[in-house]
Design a protein around this motif. Structure first.
Motif, PDB file in Angstrom:
ATOM      1  N   ASN A 100       0.788  -1.232   0.000  1.00 26.01           N
ATOM      2  CA  ASN A 100       0.000   0.000   0.000  1.00 26.01           C
ATOM      3  C   ASN A 100       0.820   1.282   0.000  1.00 26.01           C
ATOM      4  O   ASN A 100       0.252   2.364  -0.047  1.00 26.01           O
ATOM      5  N   GLN A 101       2.137   1.187   0.068  1.00 28.53           N
ATOM      6  CA  GLN A 101       2.937   2.410   0.103  1.00 28.53           C
ATOM      7  C   GLN A 101       2.906   3.120  -1.250  1.00 28.53           C
ATOM      8  O   GLN A 101       2.776   2.480  -2.296  1.00 28.53           O
ATOM      9  N   PRO A 102       3.015   4.426  -1.221  1.00 28.23           N
ATOM     10  CA  PRO A 102       3.100   5.144  -2.497  1.00 28.23           C
ATOM     11  C   PRO A 102       4.439   4.834  -3.182  1.00 28.23           C
ATOM     12  O   PRO A 102       5.410   4.466  -2.519  1.00 28.23           O
ATOM     13  N   VAL A 103       4.456   4.968  -4.494  1.00 21.02           N
ATOM     14  CA  VAL A 103       5.680   4.697  -5.250  1.00 21.02           C
ATOM     15  C   VAL A 103       6.098   5.927  -6.040  1.00 21.02           C
ATOM     16  O   VAL A 103       5.283   6.789  -6.351  1.00 21.02           O
ATOM     17  N   ASN A 104       7.387   5.993  -6.358  1.00 22.10           N
ATOM     18  CA  ASN A 104       7.886   7.108  -7.175  1.00 22.10           C
ATOM     19  C   ASN A 104       7.635   6.801  -8.649  1.00 22.10           C
ATOM     20  O   ASN A 104       7.054   5.766  -8.992  1.00 22.10           O
TER      21      ASN A 104
END
Length: 169
Positions: A100-104
C-alpha cells in the motif's frame, strides 16, 4: 503420571532458572545453586511432601483427553491456530504496508526500501503491537478454519482406522 513423578525436578529446574542478580531479581529467590542442594534444602525446610508443591499445576499443563477424543484435536487445533496467527500477523502487516505504500515514478516504494526497513520502521514508530493490527479478524478467520480442518481430519482418520479394523475381522 509423568508430570506428577517429575514434578520435584520441574520445581527445582524452575527455581534454579529463576535465580538472578539481586538488582534484576523478580519473585522469590531460592538459595540453592545446584540440583542436589535444592532437593536437600526443600526436604530440610518443607519435608519430602514439599518436593511435590505445585504438582497440580504441573499435571494440568500436560493433561490430555482420552485417546481418539475429538477434544484432543479441538484443543490442539485452537492452540495451533493461535500460534499461526501470532506468527503470521506481523508478516501480514508488513506485506500490507509494502503493497500500500506510495511509489515514485520508477515504481519504487517511497516509504520502505525493503522488508527489513519496513519491519524496523513499524517497530520504531509503533512498537511491538504495531505488528498485530488486524489480529482479531485474522484470529476469527483462521482459527475456525484450522479447528474445522483438523477436527474433521482427525475424526476421519479415526473412522478410517475403525473401518480397516472391521474389514480385517
Amino acid at each position: 503420571m509423568g508430570a506428577a513423578v517429575g514434578s520435584p525436578f520441574y520445581m527445582v529446574k524452575t527455581q534454579l532458572q529463576a535465580r538472578a542478580n539481586a538488582s534484576i531479581a523478580v519473585g522469590t529467590q531460592h538459595p540453592h545453586d545446584s540440583m542436589f542442594k535444592a532437593f536437600t534444602f526443600v526436604v530440610r525446610e518443607h519435608g519430602v511432601i514439599g518436593l511435590w508443591r505445585g504438582t497440580t499445576a504441573a499435571v494440568s499443563r500436560v493433561m490430555f483427553f482420552q485417546p481418539n477424543s475429538f477434544l484432543n484435536s479441538l484443543i490442539g487445533s485452537i492452540c495451533g491456530g493461535v500460534v499461526v496467527v501470532a506468527c503470521m500477523t506481523p508478516f501480514d502487516v508488513v506485506s500490507t504496508r509494502m503493497y500500500n505504500q506510495p511509489v515514485n515514478k520508477n515504481g519504487k516504494g517511497i516509504m520502505y526500501k525493503n522488508l527489513l526497513d519496513c519491519f524496523v520502521k513499524i517497530f520504531t514508530s509503533e512498537g511491538l503491537w504495531g505488528f498485530y493490527k488486524g489480529w482479531g479478524p485474522s484470529f476469527f478467520r483462521l482459527v475456525p478454519h484450522t479447528v474445522l480442518s483438523l477436527v474433521f481430519w482427525d475424526q476421519l482418520r479415526i473412522l478410517h482406522g475403525k473401518w480397516n479394523e472391521d474389514e480385517s475381522i
